[in-house]
Structure formats: structure tokens, C-alpha cells
Design an enzyme around this catalytic site. Sequence first.
Site, PDB file in Angstrom:
ATOM      1  N   CYS A   1       0.856  -1.177   0.000  1.00 49.34           N
ATOM      2  CA  CYS A   1       0.000   0.000   0.000  1.00 49.34           C
ATOM      3  C   CYS A   1       0.898   1.236   0.000  1.00 49.34           C
ATOM      4  O   CYS A   1       2.112   1.136   0.167  1.00 49.34           O
ATOM      5  CB  CYS A   1      -0.910   0.019   1.224  1.00 49.34           C
ATOM      6  SG  CYS A   1      -2.066  -1.369   1.344  1.00 49.34           S
TER       7      CYS A   1
ATOM      8  N   LEU B   1      -3.708  -1.681  -1.497  1.00 49.45           N
ATOM      9  CA  LEU B   1      -3.681  -2.965  -2.187  1.00 49.45           C
ATOM     10  C   LEU B   1      -4.341  -3.957  -1.239  1.00 49.45           C
ATOM     11  O   LEU B   1      -3.807  -4.248  -0.163  1.00 49.45           O
ATOM     12  CB  LEU B   1      -2.249  -3.398  -2.503  1.00 49.45           C
ATOM     13  CG  LEU B   1      -2.117  -4.765  -3.193  1.00 49.45           C
ATOM     14  CD1 LEU B   1      -2.737  -4.732  -4.586  1.00 49.45           C
ATOM     15  CD2 LEU B   1      -0.658  -5.195  -3.282  1.00 49.45           C
TER      16      LEU B   1
ATOM     17  N   ASN C   1       0.882   0.190   5.827  1.00 48.54           N
ATOM     18  CA  ASN C   1       1.309  -0.630   4.703  1.00 48.54           C
ATOM     19  C   ASN C   1       2.027  -1.837   5.289  1.00 48.54           C
ATOM     20  O   ASN C   1       2.973  -1.674   6.051  1.00 48.54           O
ATOM     21  CB  ASN C   1       2.266   0.176   3.798  1.00 48.54           C
ATOM     22  CG  ASN C   1       2.980  -0.700   2.781  1.00 48.54           C
ATOM     23  OD1 ASN C   1       2.430  -1.674   2.299  1.00 48.54           O
ATOM     24  ND2 ASN C   1       4.211  -0.339   2.448  1.00 48.54           N
TER      25      ASN C   1
ATOM     26  N   GLU D   1       1.907  -6.348   6.451  1.00 55.39           N
ATOM     27  CA  GLU D   1       1.171  -7.518   6.899  1.00 55.39           C
ATOM     28  C   GLU D   1       1.596  -7.833   8.329  1.00 55.39           C
ATOM     29  O   GLU D   1       2.788  -7.906   8.627  1.00 55.39           O
ATOM     30  CB  GLU D   1       1.471  -8.725   6.001  1.00 55.39           C
ATOM     31  CG  GLU D   1       0.964  -8.587   4.577  1.00 55.39           C
ATOM     32  CD  GLU D   1       1.264  -9.831   3.769  1.00 55.39           C
ATOM     33  OE1 GLU D   1       0.514 -10.822   3.896  1.00 55.39           O
ATOM     34  OE2 GLU D   1       2.257  -9.828   3.017  1.00 55.39           O
TER      35      GLU D   1
ATOM     36  N   ASP E   1      -5.829  -7.152   9.146  1.00 46.76           N
ATOM     37  CA  ASP E   1      -4.707  -7.399  10.045  1.00 46.76           C
ATOM     38  C   ASP E   1      -4.130  -6.096  10.580  1.00 46.76           C
ATOM     39  O   ASP E   1      -3.621  -6.031  11.702  1.00 46.76           O
ATOM     40  CB  ASP E   1      -3.626  -8.218   9.341  1.00 46.76           C
ATOM     41  CG  ASP E   1      -3.114  -7.558   8.063  1.00 46.76           C
ATOM     42  OD1 ASP E   1      -3.940  -7.026   7.295  1.00 46.76           O
ATOM     43  OD2 ASP E   1      -1.899  -7.591   7.813  1.00 46.76           O
TER      44      ASP E   1
END
Length: 258
Positions: free
Chosen positions: A2, A49, A73, A75, A98
Site C-alpha cells: 500500500c 492494495l 502498509n 502484513e 490485520d
Amino acid sequence: MCGLGAILDPAGAARPDAAQRMVEALRHRGPDGDAVRRIGPVTLAHTRLAIIDVAGGDQPLVSEDGQTTLIANGEIYNHRALRSGLEQRGHRFATGSDCEAILHAYEEHGTDCVRKLNGIFAFALWDDSRKRLVAARDEFGVKPLYWCSDGRRVAVASEIGALLRAGLATAELDRTALDHYLACRFVPAPRTLFEGIHKLPAASTLIAEPGAGARVETWREPPGEPHRDLTEHDLADLLAERFTDAVERQMMSDVPYG
């Protein structure tokens, strides 16, 4: 990936379309959605994204009391475990994203929330109760984050191009950084090839408050004690176990992956 951008501008010195110009510069990082949010002296910009909670995980993400707003941005591999613990502490999640775990972990632990995260990330959040902008980068620096300040305002972004396009910095060469590049074949943090634009080092947090500038703090832990009581065979088994666990953590996705 992102794209994110944040501008702390108490005097309103930035151009009116600065955040939208950031979005345009970061569009290639997040084709699935974008947003610009103004909260008091700060403006947050995000391009998404979508990987986790594709339908419901749009950003910015806002805390239950409306005091903290996050763009991120990355995970967070341990987000399910974090969510479970935070829900037991009374936090209410609004999405399955998440990244929302970062938001509630910050509510619970403040800037030490980064020590609770297992993942790759760069984020920026505005804490309205403390009137501060907080930005951080993961331990290995997988996700990029750059920042600049002219004394009146502080800005952060996923890419240098977003800071330049928004008119928050100028494309002036940092000659010391050029020397580093020619000697090392890369530019060590916190310098970049652009004068006045800094790379936030890995495992670091930036905190900026109106009228107080910005400060950068590291949260890197020192190495642990050596495993003197383990044989080479034990160490090989431990490495294989941790490697398998790491791969399994990184296979979470609501969309196809390779």
C-alpha cells in the site's frame, strides 16, 4: 503493498492539494482504493492494495473512541493472536483487517505497540488525545518510509516521489549521501540522495508534535544470549522449526498468492 502519506501542518503552510498529490504519486502501490482524511493539524493519505479483508478493510482505520486514526502498509502475521488478546481487554474491532491490530495495540501499549507486532510494516497514526503524529517501520526495514521537515511541518510517505510531488521537499542532491552510494553501493539510513529527505531506519519510530518538531527513536532489541547448551543437531532442528513457522505465518491471504 500500500502507499501512505501524512502531513503535520499546524500553520497550514502546505499547498491545499498536497495530500491528493501524494495519492496520485502513490497510486501504483495501491490500485484498490484511496482516501484522504484531515484531522485537525494533520492530513493522512492512503492507497490500498487489498489482501486481508478485501471488502471491509479500507483505510484510514479509526479507534472506537475516535481519538486515533491509522494508515498502514504491510502484513501483521500475528494479528489473530493480537486480536484475541486485545478483545479480551475490551477492544472492539470494526474490520477483519490485520492492520487494525496495530491500531488497538497502540491504544493499549502506546508507542511500545511495535514490540508486539510480528510482521512487515510501515504505518503512520494521529493520536488526537496526545496531539502527536506517530510513524514506525518494521525491524528489518522491509516496508519503506521517508520523512522531511522544514521547521513548520513534518511529512512522511512511502516514497520520496510523494514528498516531492506534494511540494513538501525539493530535489536537491545530498553530496555526502552520494559519497556513501559510490563507496557502499547504497545509501545507509537515515540519509537519502535528496538533501533534507530522511529514511526512517528499520526498527525506528518517529514522533512529531505541533511546535515541537520530530524525534526518531530506535526500538531494536540487543542480541540474546548464545545457545551454549544446544548441540548442532538441536540448532538445526530449531532453525527448521522456526523457518516452517515463519513460512506458515506468511501464507495468510484472502486473495491468491505465489
